[in-house]
Design a protein around this motif. Structure first.
Motif, PDB file in Angstrom:
ATOM      1  N   LYS A   2       0.300  -0.511  -0.108  1.00 49.22           N
ATOM      2  CA  LYS A   2       0.405   0.167   0.303  1.00 49.22           C
ATOM      3  C   LYS A   2       1.430   1.198   0.041  1.00 49.22           C
ATOM      4  O   LYS A   2       0.515   1.383  -0.744  1.00 49.22           O
ATOM      5  N   ILE A   3       2.506   1.057   0.946  1.00 50.16           N
ATOM      6  CA  ILE A   3       2.702   2.627   1.010  1.00 50.16           C
ATOM      7  C   ILE A   3       3.645   2.244  -0.669  1.00 50.16           C
ATOM      8  O   ILE A   3       3.798   3.771  -0.488  1.00 50.16           O
ATOM      9  N   CYS A  17       0.859   4.302  -2.547  1.00 48.97           N
ATOM     10  CA  CYS A  17       0.933   5.587  -2.368  1.00 48.97           C
ATOM     11  C   CYS A  17       1.579   6.806  -2.968  1.00 48.97           C
ATOM     12  O   CYS A  17       1.894   7.384  -3.996  1.00 48.97           O
ATOM     13  N   ILE A  19       1.642   6.932  -6.824  1.00 49.97           N
ATOM     14  CA  ILE A  19       0.870   7.935  -7.620  1.00 49.97           C
ATOM     15  C   ILE A  19       1.128   9.337  -7.218  1.00 49.97           C
ATOM     16  O   ILE A  19       1.198  10.064  -7.795  1.00 49.97           O
ATOM     17  N   ILE A  20       1.440   9.483  -5.613  1.00 50.48           N
ATOM     18  CA  ILE A  20       2.303  10.949  -5.189  1.00 50.48           C
ATOM     19  C   ILE A  20       3.545  10.863  -6.270  1.00 50.48           C
ATOM     20  O   ILE A  20       3.187  13.057  -6.440  1.00 50.48           O
ATOM     21  N   ILE A  63       2.278  12.056  -9.201  1.00 45.58           N
ATOM     22  CA  ILE A  63       1.158  13.937  -9.000  1.00 45.58           C
ATOM     23  C   ILE A  63       2.221  15.185  -8.606  1.00 45.58           C
ATOM     24  O   ILE A  63       1.990  16.107  -9.564  1.00 45.58           O
ATOM     25  N   TYR A 123       3.791  15.611 -12.275  1.00 47.99           N
ATOM     26  CA  TYR A 123       2.711  16.580 -14.054  1.00 47.99           C
ATOM     27  C   TYR A 123       1.854  17.476 -12.821  1.00 47.99           C
ATOM     28  O   TYR A 123       1.926  18.321 -14.119  1.00 47.99           O
ATOM     29  N   ILE A 124       2.095  17.613 -11.711  1.00 44.39           N
ATOM     30  CA  ILE A 124       2.108  19.047 -11.235  1.00 44.39           C
ATOM     31  C   ILE A 124       3.306  19.817 -11.601  1.00 44.39           C
ATOM     32  O   ILE A 124       2.894  21.346 -12.243  1.00 44.39           O
ATOM     33  N   TYR A 148       2.715  22.495 -14.824  1.00 51.61           N
ATOM     34  CA  TYR A 148       2.094  23.229 -14.665  1.00 51.61           C
ATOM     35  C   TYR A 148       2.735  24.194 -13.168  1.00 51.61           C
ATOM     36  O   TYR A 148       2.115  25.420 -13.228  1.00 51.61           O
ATOM     37  N   THR A 203       5.019  27.459 -11.477  1.00 50.76           N
ATOM     38  CA  THR A 203       5.470  28.405 -12.159  1.00 50.76           C
ATOM     39  C   THR A 203       6.242  29.322 -11.582  1.00 50.76           C
ATOM     40  O   THR A 203       6.559  29.972 -10.277  1.00 50.76           O
TER      41      THR A 203
END
Lengths: 386, 367
Positions: free
Chosen positions: A5-6, A9, A12-13, A16, A19-20, A23, A25
Motif C-alpha cells: 500500500k505504501i 501511495c 501515485i504521489i 502527481i 505532473y503538477i 504547471y 510557475t
C-alpha cells in the motif's frame, strides 16, 4: 500488504508531483522585474490611459543609460487602453516578467477624473499580485514625473524609501498613510468619504526634485472636493485618533512675539453624533498629553500658574483650530473624511432608515461642538530658572 | 470488520471538520449579503435555533440507544425506506462536498495555479481522499484529531491579527435589514450548520453513547464560534457593499493581515492549513458515503463504493460551467437542500420513529 500500500501511495504521489511541476510557475529572483510604483496620468483621449511603472533594478552597476531616474530603478511610460494592456506592453520592453507583488505606491495624477480613479483601483485590487496595503497618493504633478523624480533626500533607493518610511502619523502628522484597500472601501462606505495623500515633487534651481507628501485630498460622491493643508491634516489625525506624535506651536501667552512648541505625545478623542432637527450634531472631546519643547532664559515651567495659563491658552487655540478644520470639511469640502458616520449610524435601527437619511449629504449641514483638555506635563530637561 | 469506536474528542473533532469545512465555503459572505450589519446577531440567533434543534434530536434518539438514522428509518418504513434514505443522504453529501470542493479549488486556481486545469486540482484532492480511505477509517480519525486544533487556532489567529483593523460601528444598525429579515428569513441561514448531518450517524460509533449530547453541544458551539469569528472578520473589516469577491471571504480577510515588516504575507500559510482541512473533510465524507452504501445497498466490495463516490464528487464538481453557476448553487440550492434534508426530512423520520417506538413500548408494557 502494508508495504505494498505504501509503495502504491508513493508511486501515485510521485506521479502527481511530476505532473503538477509542468504547471507550476517557478520564477527565481532573476526571472522577474519588480514593480515598486505605478502611476496614472490623463491623456487628451478619454479612453486612453497613460501608465507608468517604476521597476526596481536588483543589481545596479551605475549605468544610467536608458534609465530615467537613478541607478536603483527605471520608469517606463506607455499609453494603453487598459492597465493590463499597458503592463503587457511594458513586459515586452523590459524582457522579464513583471511582478506587482512588491508594488509599494500607486500614484494618481490630480487631473484624472475621480470616477476613473476608482475604476483603476478596482482593477488593481482584482489583481492577485497587488497587495492591498500599498499606498495611494494623489500627485499635484504628473505621476510619471513623480516616479521619475521620486528620490528621497536621505535614502538612495526609492523601493527602500517606500518600504521603510514610518507612517506620517507616527512622526509629523502632516499627512496620513492611506492604502489601496482602505481607499477602495471608503469609496463605497456609507460612514464616510475617501481621502488620499497629496504628493508633489519640489525642486530648487540646479537641484534635483524630492518627494514632498503634505496634506490630504478629499472626495465626495466620486468627485475630488478639495485639499487639507499639513496643519489641518494634523487636526484630522487628532479627531480620528490616528495621531501618535507631532509638534505644534502655539503663541506664547507671556510674550506675543514668541511661540511655544508643544510635543504632543498622545491624543484621545471621543466623538458622538446625534440627529438634532434632522441634521447631525457632532461633539468631539479631545484630550492631549503634551510637553513643552521650546525653552527660553525666562521660562519657568515649574510654576503651576504658568502651566495652567499655557494649558488654558492651548485649549482655546486647539479648540478654534479643530473647529475650523471640522467646518471646512463640512461647509467647504462637504466631505466626511473623519467618518463621523460610524457614530451617526447608532441612531438608526435598520439599514433602510440609515440609507434614507443619507448621512454623507446631510454632513454638509452639521453642527460641531469641540471640547479640548490639554494636559501639560512641563518641559523636558530645562524646566526654568528660579 | 467492526466499526471504529470514537471517544469524545475524536467524535467532536470529526463533526467539527464537517461543520467548519462548510463554513469555509463562502457562508460568511452569504450571511453578510443577506443580513448586512445584523450578520453577527443572526449567527448568534441561528446557533440558538440549532442548539434547540439538537436537544430535540437528542431526545428523539434516546429510545434507540446506539442506532443511527438509517437504522431508525428501517424501523419506520422497512428496508425500502432505508435504501431510499441511504441514496438521498449519499447524493446530498456528494453534491454538497462537490460544490464546496469546487469553490475551494477555484480559489486555489485563481491564486496559485492559474495555468493548471481545474480537473487536476480537483482530482488530486479526490485521489488523496481515496488513498486515505484505503488506509482505513482509524487513520483518518487520528490525523483529523491532530489537525483540528491547528485549524481552530488558525481562525483564532486571523481574528486576533485583524482586531486592530476592525470597525466596531459596522454592526450598526443593529437590526440590519429589519426584524423580519434577521429573525424570520434569517432562520434559513441555519443551513450554515448543514454539517450537522453527521450527528445523525455518529451515535453508533461512540464508545459511550452518553457522550452524544456532549459531542453535539461542543461541536455546535465551537463551529458557531468559528462562524462568528469568520463573519465578524469580514463584516468589521470591509464595508459589506464591497464584500462581493470571487474568492473565499476568509482568504480575503487573511490577505489583509500583516505581522509587521517581518511577515507581510500570511495568506499562503492559512491556505496551506486549509488544504489539509479539505483533504481531511473529503476523506471523512467518502468514508461516510461508503458506510451509507454498506448499510443500505450492501455492495460486495466496499472499495468499489470508495471509487464510485470519489468519481461522483469529481463529476458533480466539474458540472458548473462558470462561477455564476457555482455561486447560484452555493447561495440558493445549497441553502434549501440543506434545510430540507438535514433539518426537515431527518427530523420527520426521527419523530415518526420516536412516536412508533413509544407506542410499541406502551403496547409491550400493557401486554
Amino acid at each position: 500488504m502494508r508495504s505494498k500500500k505504501i509503495l502504491i501511495c508513493f508511486f501515485i504521489i510521485t506521479l502527481i508531483v511530476f505532473y503538477i511541476s509542468n504547471y507550476s510557475t517557478i520564477y527565481t529572483i532573476d526571472d522577474l522585474a519588480y514593480v515598486i510604483g505605478i502611476g496614472f496620468d490623463t491623456t487628451d483621449d478619454n479612453g486612453i490611459i497613460k501608465l507608468s511603472l517604476q521597476v526596481a533594478i536588483p543589481n545596479s552597476h551605475g549605468d544610467n543609460q536608458g534609465s530615467s531616474q537613478s541607478e536603483s530603478s527605471i520608469v517606463k511610460t506607455v499609453e494603453c487602453n487598459t492597465i493590463n494592456d499597458g503592463i503587457n506592453l511594458i513586459n515586452s520592453y523590459i524582457g522579464k516578467k513583471l511582478s506587482l507583488s512588491y508594488c509599494k505606491v500607486i500614484i494618481f495624477s490630480k487631473d484624472i477624473p475621480s470616477k476613473k480613479i476608482i475604476n483603476y483601483t478596482a482593477t488593481l485590487l482584482n489583481d492577485v499580485e497587488v497587495r492591498p496595503y500599498c499606498s495611494v497618493l494623489l500627485s499635484k504633478c504628473e505621476a510619471s514625473y513623480f516616479l521619475q523624480n521620486s528620490e528621497p533626500l536621505l535614502e538612495k533607493l526609492s523601493s527602500k524609501y517606500y518600504n521603510s518610511t514610518p507612517s506620517p502619523e507616527q512622526t509629523t502628522g502632516f499627512t496620513e498613510h492611506i492604502n489601496l484597500v482602505d481607499f477602495y472601501n471608503d469609496y463605497y462606505d456609507t460612514f464616510g468619504d475617501p481621502c488620499a495623500v497629496l504628493g508633489d515633487i519640489t525642486s530648487e534651481e540646479d537641484e534635483k526634485g524630492h518627494i514632498e507628501n503634505f496634506g490630504i485630498a478629499s472626495f465626495h460622491n466620486g468627485m475630488l472636493t478639495g485639499e487639507l493643508t499639513g496643519e489641518e491634516t494634523i487636526y484630522h489625525l487628532i479627531v480620528t485618533n490616528q495621531l501618535q506624535n507631532t509638534v505644534l506651536s502655539i503663541p506664547n501667552p507671556f510674550n506675543d512675539s514668541e511661540y511655544i512648541a508643544l510635543s504632543i505625545d498622545s491624543t484621545h478623542t471621543k466623538s458622538k453624533a446625534k440627529i438634532v432637527n434632522g441634521f447631525p450634531y457632532i461633539t468631539c472631546n479631545v484630550k492631549f498629553n503634551t510637553r513643552i519643547l521650546s525653552s527660553s532664559i525666562n521660562s519657568d515651567y515649574l510654576d503651576k500658574n504658568n502651566l495652567e495659563k499655557i494649558e488654558d491658552y492651548a485649549n482655546s487655540f486647539f479648540k478654534v483650530n479643530i473647529e475650523n478644520y471640522l467646518y471646512k470639511t463640512s461647509l467647504v469640502l462637504k466631505s466626511d473624511i473623519a467618518k463621523f458616520g460610524k457614530y451617526g449610524v447608532r441612531n438608526f435601527l435598520t439599514w433602510d432608515k440609515w440609507k434614507e437619511y443619507d448621512w454623507l449629504t446631510k454632513y454638509a449641514s452639521s453642527t460641531f461642538k469641540v471640547n479640548v483638555d490639554t494636559h501639560l506635563k512641563s518641559s523636558y530637561l530645562v524646566v526654568g530658572i528660579n | 470488520m467492526e466499526e471504529e469506536k470514537l471517544n469524545f474528542i475524536e467524535a467532536s473533532f470529526l463533526v467539527l471538520t464537517i461543520l467548519i469545512s462548510h463554513i469555509i465555503m463562502d457562508l460568511p459572505n452569504m450571511i453578510i449579503k443577506s443580513q448586512n450589519s445584523s450578520a453577527v446577531l443572526n449567527v448568534i440567533y441561528i446557533t440558538i435555533l440549532v442548539l434547540i434543534y439538537f436537544f430535540i434530536i437528542n431526545k428523539l434518539f434516546e429510545p434507540f440507544d446506539s442506532k443511527n438514522i438509517l437504522s431508525i428509518s428501517e424501523f419506520v418504513g422497512g428496508k425500502t425506506l432505508k435504501v431510499i434514505l441511504g441514496i438521498i443522504y449519499s447524493l446530498y453529501l456528494i453534491c454538497i462536498s462537490a460544490v464546496i470542493l469546487r469553490g475551494f479549488c477555484e480559489t486555489l486556481k485563481i491564486i496559485y495555479f492559474p495555468k493548471a486545469g481545474l480537473w487536476i486540482i480537483l482530482g488530486i484532492f479526490l485521489v488523496l481522499a481515496m488513498l486515505a480511505n484505503k488506509f482505513g477509517e482509524r487513520n483518518i480519525i487520528k490525523i483529523n484529531t491532530i489537525l483540528m486544533p491547528v485549524i481552530l487556532l488558525s481562525v483564532f489567529v486571523i481574528f486576533i491579527a485583524l482586531l486592530r483593523n476592525f470597525e466596531i460601528s459596522r454592526v450598526f444598525p443593529l437590526l440590519g435589514n429589519g426584524v423580519k429579515s434577521t429573525f424570520v428569513d434569517g432562520a434559513l441561514n441555519m443551513c450554515s450548520f448543514s454539517g450537522f448531518i453527521i450527528l445523525f450517524f455518529v451515535r453508533p460509533n461512540l464508545k459511550n453513547v452518553k457522550d452524544y449530547k456532549k459531542v453535539g453541544i461542543v461541536s455546535i458551539l465551537l463551529s458557531a464560534s468559528y462562524l462568528v469569528l469568520s463573519v465578524a472578520s469580514s463584516l468589521l473589516l470591509f464595508p459589506f457593499l464591497t464584500a462581493n469577491a470571487e474568492v473565499l471571504s476568509v482568504y480575503l480577510s487573511a490577505c489583509t493581515i500583516r505581522f509587521g515588516k517581518f511577515m507581510p504575507r500570511t495568506d499562503a500559510l492559512f491556505m496551506f492549513i486549509w488544504i489539509f482541512t479539505f483533504i481531511s473533510y473529503l476523506s471523512i465524507i467518502v468514508s461516510y458515503i461508503v458506510k451509507f452504501s454498506k448499510e443500505s445497498i450492501s455492495p460486495k466490495s466496499p472499495s468499489i463504493a470508495t471509487y464510485i463516490s470519489a468519481i461522483a464528487i469529481f463529476i458533480v464538481a466539474l458540472l458548473p460551467q462558470n462561477s455564476t453557476q457555482v455561486h447560484f448553487f452555493q447561495n440558493v440550492v445549497y441553502k434549501y437542500l440543506s434545510i430540507t434534508i438535514v433539518f426537515i426530512l431527518s427530523f420527520v423520520i426521527l419523530l415518526i420513529g420516536y412516536i412508533k417506538k413509544k407506542k410499541l413500548n406502551k403496547t409491550r408494557e400493557i401486554q
